[in-house]
Write an enzyme that holds these catalytic residues in place. Structure first.
Site, PDB file in Angstrom:
ATOM      1  N   GLY A 117      12.883  10.490 -21.458  1.00 46.11           N
ATOM      2  CA  GLY A 117      11.994  11.256 -22.336  1.00 46.11           C
ATOM      3  C   GLY A 117      12.540  12.630 -22.683  1.00 46.11           C
ATOM      4  O   GLY A 117      12.631  13.002 -23.860  1.00 46.11           O
ATOM      5  N   LYS A 124      15.451  15.144 -10.382  1.00 48.01           N
ATOM      6  CA  LYS A 124      15.512  14.566  -9.034  1.00 48.01           C
ATOM      7  C   LYS A 124      16.491  13.416  -8.902  1.00 48.01           C
ATOM      8  O   LYS A 124      16.548  12.531  -9.734  1.00 48.01           O
ATOM      9  CB  LYS A 124      14.115  14.069  -8.640  1.00 48.01           C
ATOM     10  CG  LYS A 124      13.103  15.177  -8.555  1.00 48.01           C
ATOM     11  CD  LYS A 124      11.871  14.723  -7.795  1.00 48.01           C
ATOM     12  CE  LYS A 124      10.947  13.935  -8.701  1.00 48.01           C
ATOM     13  NZ  LYS A 124       9.834  13.300  -8.033  1.00 48.01           N
ATOM     14  N   ARG A 164       8.224   8.932 -31.841  1.00 45.10           N
ATOM     15  CA  ARG A 164       7.784   7.580 -31.462  1.00 45.10           C
ATOM     16  C   ARG A 164       7.082   6.866 -32.613  1.00 45.10           C
ATOM     17  O   ARG A 164       7.152   5.645 -32.709  1.00 45.10           O
ATOM     18  CB  ARG A 164       6.880   7.646 -30.231  1.00 45.10           C
ATOM     19  CG  ARG A 164       7.710   7.840 -28.975  1.00 45.10           C
ATOM     20  CD  ARG A 164       6.887   7.755 -27.728  1.00 45.10           C
ATOM     21  NE  ARG A 164       7.764   7.611 -26.568  1.00 45.10           N
ATOM     22  CZ  ARG A 164       7.375   7.748 -25.316  1.00 45.10           C
ATOM     23  NH1 ARG A 164       6.121   8.033 -25.042  1.00 45.10           N
ATOM     24  NH2 ARG A 164       8.235   7.598 -24.330  1.00 45.10           N
ATOM     25  N   GLY A 198      10.575   5.761 -18.055  1.00 35.60           N
ATOM     26  CA  GLY A 198      10.448   4.838 -16.924  1.00 35.60           C
ATOM     27  C   GLY A 198      10.955   3.442 -17.253  1.00 35.60           C
ATOM     28  O   GLY A 198      11.605   2.799 -16.425  1.00 35.60           O
TER      29      GLY A 198
HETATM   30  P1  ADP Z   1      14.530  12.301 -18.562  1.00 31.98           P
HETATM   31  O1  ADP Z   1      13.064  12.458 -18.952  1.00 31.98           O
HETATM   32  O2  ADP Z   1      15.431  12.478 -19.735  1.00 31.98           O
HETATM   33  O3  ADP Z   1      14.768  11.047 -17.765  1.00 31.98           O
HETATM   34  P2  ADP Z   1      14.183  13.833 -16.173  1.00 31.98           P
HETATM   35  O4  ADP Z   1      12.716  13.584 -16.277  1.00 31.98           O
HETATM   36  O5  ADP Z   1      14.915  13.153 -15.085  1.00 31.98           O
HETATM   37  O6  ADP Z   1      14.884  13.507 -17.567  1.00 31.98           O
HETATM   38  O7  ADP Z   1      14.454  15.382 -15.980  1.00 31.98           O
HETATM   39  C1  ADP Z   1      14.103  16.327 -16.932  1.00 31.98           C
HETATM   40  C2  ADP Z   1      13.765  17.644 -16.309  1.00 31.98           C
HETATM   41  O8  ADP Z   1      14.739  18.085 -15.393  1.00 31.98           O
HETATM   42  C3  ADP Z   1      13.667  18.701 -17.375  1.00 31.98           C
HETATM   43  O9  ADP Z   1      12.311  19.024 -17.581  1.00 31.98           O
HETATM   44  C4  ADP Z   1      14.479  19.868 -16.803  1.00 31.98           C
HETATM   45  O10 ADP Z   1      13.807  21.114 -16.911  1.00 31.98           O
HETATM   46  C5  ADP Z   1      14.662  19.490 -15.366  1.00 31.98           C
HETATM   47  N1  ADP Z   1      15.864  20.099 -14.796  1.00 31.98           N
HETATM   48  C6  ADP Z   1      17.138  19.961 -15.193  1.00 31.98           C
HETATM   49  N2  ADP Z   1      17.968  20.721 -14.465  1.00 31.98           N
HETATM   50  C7  ADP Z   1      17.204  21.378 -13.569  1.00 31.98           C
HETATM   51  C8  ADP Z   1      17.484  22.331 -12.544  1.00 31.98           C
HETATM   52  N3  ADP Z   1      18.731  22.756 -12.299  1.00 31.98           N
HETATM   53  N4  ADP Z   1      16.454  22.802 -11.827  1.00 31.98           N
HETATM   54  C9  ADP Z   1      15.189  22.370 -12.064  1.00 31.98           C
HETATM   55  N5  ADP Z   1      14.863  21.472 -13.009  1.00 31.98           N
HETATM   56  C10 ADP Z   1      15.858  20.973 -13.757  1.00 31.98           C
HETATM   57 MG    MG Z   2      11.339  12.891 -17.729  1.00 28.51          MG
END
Ligand code: ADP
Ligand code: MG
Length: 388
Positions: free
Chosen positions: A345, A195, A34, A368
């Site tokens: 992130g 999620k 960043r 976000g």
């Molecule tokens: P980003 O920050 O790129 O938007 P998210 O915050 O939506 O991504 O999700 C990231 C998290 O999702 C990671 O920390 C990862 O460990 C978790 N994750 C991915 N696949 C699984 C899974 N099958 N079970 C539990 N957690 C998961």
């Molecule tokens: Mg995230």
């Protein structure tokens, strides 16, 4: 959108809101992505003899001083990156800070203390915003990743000074607006992460415009469960099962789910693990990554795409055993001839971990803010700059 290029900054005090909310480890910056993302704007201002006043939040100090969340390690790292000694303030407002700001010479860089040490920051308190504004003659917002929040330093202050977007902000909005409103076709997206509920908005917004939607990560578990598969101890959002069914129905064949998964007997970096087909998740086990057949399938589906948007890791990539799906996708996108855009992130962290950011068309610094913007909503920090 008015940008820093449209204002005369020479010899002026310019307050720049940056996003220096970086991870610290043992009093050092652990990941300076960043900081590096803000260099184009800082360098631009220095080359034009501005007096640069930087401000940012760091972590969640809750409106009071938290020693571990001071910005001193950031001042140190930034000094190295720009090769200019960064003057570090003890606070972000107040008489001493004002006096120091007034004394700045052109070409100097003054970093204010964590804005969230004051409750007025999150409250977007007018008086607090006015004290920040009083330090400078021009306001530049380069903190795209914080633009979804209407805080004093991201929104309030923009109403009190001539304001403009920084170069990072400009590029983020330009690229993401094109993806949102005018994508190249075939347009494919890959969604993962923990999620579904975080991603419903972006799916809704883009579904009609995409030819292909590949889903992995924790998100896929909820879709698979909605299709009737037993998911054992996998992360499943029970409350989103109905939504998942609706999305599946509306999307039809363009929504592609994993065909195999890496399952583990515990949520642990050294857990017992193996790949299984999606209808064979053993009771008591959990899916922590997509399997090799899914990686092949996703690669095949991405062939011919002209634009690929990716948000959310395909597994628990923080643990090596469950990182293969995610890094396979990073590699696939890095080599792909399509325009490749990533957001989020953790997604950016995965891309940076293997140093492939410069092989992507764009790696958004937003989490976000990225999701909010892609959902079609206005970012308060951008709207305040005269941009809807
Ligand atoms: P980003 O920050 O790129 O938007 P998210 O915050 O939506 O991504 O999700 C990231 C998290 O999702 C990671 O920390 C990862 O460990 C978790 N994750 C991915 N696949 C699984 C899974 N099958 N079970 C539990 N957690 C998961
Ligand atoms: Mg995230």
């Amino acid at each position: 959108m008015r940008t820093v290029r449209d204002v005369d900054v020479s010899g002026r005090r310019v307050l720049v809101r940056v996003d220096f909310n970086v991870p610290l480890e043992d009093g050092e910056v652990a990941d300076d992505t960043r900081l590096r993302a803000s260099l184009p704007t800082i360098t631009y201002l220095l080359e034009r003899n501005a007096k640069v006043i930087l401000c940012s939040h760091l972590g969640r100090p809750g409106g009071e001083v938290v020693e571990e969340l001071r910005l001193d390690p950031i001042a140190k790292r930034l000094s190295e990156l720009i090769d200019v000694g960064v003057i570090k303030a003890g606070d972000c407002v107040g008489e001493a800070v004002e006096a120091r700001a007034k004394d700045l010479e052109p070409g100097q860089v003054f970093l204010l203390e964590n804005t969230r040490f004051h409750p007025g920051e999150k409250a977007n308190d007018h008086k607090f915003a006015a004290r920040l504004a009083g330090l400078a003659e021009i306001y530049v917002n380069d903190a795209f990743a914080a633009a979804h929040r209407a805080h004093a330093s991201t929104e309030g202050v923009a109403h009190l000074l001539p304001s403009a977007a920084g170069l990072l902000m400009e590029r983020e909005i330009e690229v993401l607006r094109r993806v949102r409103e005018n994508p190249k076709h075939p347009f494919a997206a890959i969604f993962g992460g923990a999620k579904i509920s975080d991603k419903i908005g972006i799916l809704d917004q883009l579904m009609d415009r995409m030819e292909m939607v590949l889903v992995g990560g924790g998100m896929a578990n909820t879709f698979l469960k909605a299709q009737g598969h037993e998911m054992g101890e996998s992360l499943v959002e029970e409350a989103s099962l109905d939504t998942a069914r609706e999305i599946l129905e509306a999307a039809g064949e363009k929504l592609v789910l994993p065909v195999d998964l890496v399952v583990a007997d515990a949520f642990d970096a050294e857990a017992k693990h193996h790949a299984v087909l999606v209808d064979q998740v053993p009771p008591g086990w959990r899916a922590l990554d997509v399997g090799p057949r899914t990686v092949d399938l996703f690669r095949e589906k991405l062939k011919g795409a002209k634009m690929i948007l990716w948000n959310g890791p395909l597994g628990v990539f923080e643990m090596e055993l469950f990182s293969k799906g995610t890094y396979a996708i990073v590699g696939t996108l890095a080599e792909h001839e399509a325009e490749t855009i990533t957001g989020g992130g953790e997604t950016a962290a995965a891309v940076n971990e293997v140093n492939l950011a410069d092989k992507m068309t764009h790696v958004s610094t937003g989490g976000g803010a990225f999701l909010t913007f892609m959902e079609g909503e206005t970012l308060p920090g951008v709207a305040a700059l005269g941009e809807g």
